[in-house]
Structure formats: structure tokens, C-alpha cells
Design an enzyme around this catalytic site. Sequence first.
Site, PDB file in Angstrom:
ATOM      1  N   HIS A  72      49.142  27.520  37.994  1.00 21.55           N
ATOM      2  CA  HIS A  72      50.428  26.879  37.945  1.00 21.55           C
ATOM      3  C   HIS A  72      51.528  27.463  36.906  1.00 21.55           C
ATOM      4  CE1 HIS A  72      48.042  23.517  39.588  1.00 21.55           C
ATOM      5  NE2 HIS A  72      48.305  24.160  40.762  1.00 21.55           N
TER       6      HIS A  72
ATOM      7  N   TYR B 118      47.229  17.364  28.388  1.00 25.41           N
ATOM      8  CA  TYR B 118      48.353  18.283  28.115  1.00 25.41           C
ATOM      9  C   TYR B 118      49.653  17.859  27.351  1.00 25.41           C
ATOM     10  CZ  TYR B 118      46.265  19.734  32.907  1.00 25.41           C
ATOM     11  OH  TYR B 118      45.210  19.966  33.871  1.00 25.41           O
TER      12      TYR B 118
END
Length: 177
Positions: A57, A126
Site C-alpha cells: 500500500h 503504525y
Amino acid sequence: MKIKKTKFKDLKIIKGKIFYDDRGFFKEIYQKKILKKHNPIFWCMSKSKKNVFRGLHLQKNKMQEKFVTVIKGKILDIVVDLRHNSKTFGKHFKIILSDKNAKSILIPAGFAHGFMGLEIENIILYSNNKYRSQKDEMGLLWSDKNLKINLPKKKLIISKKDKANMELAEFLKKLKK
């Protein structure tokens, strides 16, 4: 905490500290004084089963710098350098991140990112320096022969969206538009 440089400019491995005792452990994950340039404003967490592959991604216009760490489990983390002027453009980097090895990775903006779950339950945290922009989301196909990414020979669990990711050649055409 220790920082290890890689052959990819600004891609860094961060080795945290773990302190064990009879109650369990305490782990240092992130220190602003060590990662001075990373300014996280958006935090996310994902949970994946064994053999789940997420990625690769990235965001087209609002590219994010990411700090990735594993809270529980173990993953094979993969990044691909898509910065046009980079000496490592189109090359990938792989690393095992786990709750036990206390390694994290700081991924500069301009990289595609993905990972494969290696344990029954994998919880990944993240931090990003920019917010997610759904209209800018893109994906690169991990199995593109030009990327030369070898994954363990397992039956991967991949979303329909990630199966439809583009190859590097198509990605380059879209960037020129």
C-alpha cells in the site's frame, strides 16, 4: 534504543529495549529524541491471522512516512522504494518484526508497504506523519515479477482489493498522469 541504517536512504530499523521480570515485560517502542524527524499525527492498528498478506500500500499524492511495530505476533514486513530519484528505486527490503525481537521500522514517504502474518495472531501498530487519504490510496502487486519479492510458500489470504493491485509498470504510467 538503537537505530540501524539500511542500504535504502532514510529507511531505518529501530531496535527497542525489552525489560523482563517475573510479572512479564516492559518494552520501549518509540522515542521522539531518537526519531527527531518523524512527527506522527495519525495512529492505526491492524490484526491479521497467519498467512494474511496486506499490501503493498501507498498513497499517490499525500505520501506518508510510517513507523511500524508489532505488538503481538510476528510478521514479514516488506517495503518497495518508489522514490523516482532514489538509487534503490523499484527495489524491495524485507525484515521480520515481532513482539519478541523488539524491532520496528521507520519507512520514509515514497515507499509501498505490506506484510505477511507469520503467527496465529498478529497485532501491528503504525504511526503516520500524514492522515489517510482514501482517494489517494494505491497498491502495488507483490507478485509482480519485476519486484522479485519471494514470500514463504504458503497459501496466502489476500483481500480482493489487494489482489487487484497494479504492477510496477502500470504504477509508473499512473504517476505520469
